[in-house]
Design an enzyme around this catalytic site. Structure first.
Site, short mmCIF file in Angstrom:
data_model
loop_
_atom_site.label_atom_id
_atom_site.label_comp_id
_atom_site.label_asym_id
_atom_site.label_seq_id
_atom_site.Cartn_x
_atom_site.Cartn_y
_atom_site.Cartn_z
N THR A 189 0.86 -1.18 0.00
CA THR A 189 0.00 0.00 0.00
C THR A 189 0.89 1.22 0.00
OG1 THR A 189 -1.75 -1.09 1.25
CG2 THR A 189 -1.59 1.29 1.51
N GLY A 219 -9.77 -3.71 3.55
CA GLY A 219 -8.59 -3.78 4.42
C GLY A 219 -8.52 -2.60 5.37
N GLY A 241 0.63 -3.98 4.79
CA GLY A 241 0.71 -5.38 5.21
C GLY A 241 -0.67 -5.95 5.43
N1 ASP Z 1 -2.84 -3.25 3.99
C1 ASP Z 1 -3.37 -3.60 2.69
C2 ASP Z 1 -4.65 -4.36 2.88
O1 ASP Z 1 -4.78 -5.13 3.80
C3 ASP Z 1 -2.44 -4.39 1.85
C4 ASP Z 1 -0.96 -4.08 2.01
O2 ASP Z 1 -0.56 -3.00 2.34
O3 ASP Z 1 -0.13 -4.96 1.84
O4 ASP Z 1 -5.52 -4.25 2.05
#
Ligand code: ASP
Length: 331
Positions: A189, A219, A241
């Site tokens: 992200t 998310g 994440g």
């Molecule tokens: N945090 C984001 C989500 O859960 C994905 C990411 O940043 O890796 O949608």
């Protein structure tokens, strides 16, 4: 849809060149921008243009996020994002300033700049979060164009993924040697935090979310307090994440509150991660959470559960540089 040139012109026109507040060191005279992952470099440089022209932190983070949403083909943000398990590309974004104003969209389809829609939610609606068809309807009413966003390469990645159809997010998949083509960058992200000449803070968060997620999954990124939180009195935090962990723990809010209690940004990020590990020790070994924080003095902290998290930093009017974050687990 607002073009980048027009957006930048408007943003710069609305930003006022403000006098440096007391205690805001000369070395930071244009402010500071930090953002998550390698693509933070380009995004930071876009945000920096706004800050160095005297623009606000809010305009800067919107500009940086728009860069990430439009310029990349990294499979995790904006139009190049990977779809959900049913083949739909759905976008999440949030924006917040240090006075507590915020807006967000979740599961938004076919609109190229979710971060700008989030800002419109903040400024033109009585609400904070709009989702799905309602978010799209609002965007169109605000003048955004509907555009088919799913790229051929994302479609191919989805078709490859369908052979096994397993939802198994891995730690830093982009760096894993056994990653399937469709796994590449299946998380990440753009989370960006900025402080401007006047010492005001703002943050933005934009993503296509976890690749191959269930249809309707949202998310942390559009959830204020989970993927993003900003308070001019203290500082700001953002996350990347496994979003479910940030929602469970209100992680970005927690980081800001820990800074309020006196922790440095680095200590606050670590303490927030330790809380996740304490609650879900086994699960924590197999999932990634990455935190980035900036306090009102311009100090930065960055920590991840696992190695591999990098963030971009722009300060002192130099090009953005990438920095390795610390990690709780060493392998
Ligand atoms: N945090 C984001 C989500 O859960 C994905 C990411 O940043 O890796 O949608």
């Amino acid at each position: 849809m607002i073009s980048r040139r027009i957006w930048l012109k408007t943003a710069l026109a609305s930003g006022s060149a403000l006098a440096l507040p007391a205690g805001f060191a000369n070395a930071r005279s244009f402010g500071k921008v930090v953002s998550t992952w390698d693509f933070g470099v380009g995004a930071n440089n876009a945000a920096w243009q706004v800050l160095r022209a005297g623009g606000s932190a809010l305009d800067a983070v919107e500009g940086g996020a728009r860069w990430a949403e439009s310029e990349l083909c990294n499979a995790t943000v904006g139009h190049c994002g990977n779809p959900d398990r049913d083949g739909y590309l759905t976008l999440d974004a949030s924006i917040m300033d240090g006075d507590g104003r915020c807006g967000a969209v979740a599961a938004l389809e076919d609109i190229a700049h979710p971060i700008s829609v989030a800002r419109q939610v903040m400024e033109k609606s009585p609400h904070v979060l709009l989702v799905g068809a309602g978010a799209q309807q609002f965007a169109i009413a605000q003048g955004f164009e509907k555009t088919a966003l799913l790229t051929e390469s994302a479609k191919k990645a989805w078709q490859t993924w369908q052979r096994e159809s397993k939802y198994q997010p891995t730690i830093n998949p982009e760096r894993a040697s056994k990653a399937l083509p469709g796994d590449k960058n299946n998380h990440d992200t753009l989370g960006m935090l900025a402080i401007d000449q006047s010492g005001k803070l703002a943050g933005a968060c934009t993503t296509s979310g976890m690749a191959w997620k269930m249809r309707g999954r949202v998310g942390d990124s559009p959830i204020i307090g989970a993927g993003l939180y900003v308070d001019n009195e203290v500082g700001a935090a953002t996350a990347s994440g496994m979003g479910e962990e940030m929602i469970r723990n209100a992680t970005s809010f927690l980081v800001v509150e820990l800074m309020r209690q006196g922790k440095s940004p680095q200590e606050a990020c670590l303490a927030a991660l330790e809380r996740i590990v304490k609650k879900r020790e086994e699960a924590s070994k197999n999932l990634q959470v990455c935190l980035l924080a900036l306090n009102k003095h311009g100090e930065v902290g960055a920590y991840a559960l696992h190695q591999g998290f990098v963030y971009a930093l722009c300060e002192h009017d130099k090009d953005a540089r990438l920095i390795d974050a610390s990690s709780v687990f060493s392998s």
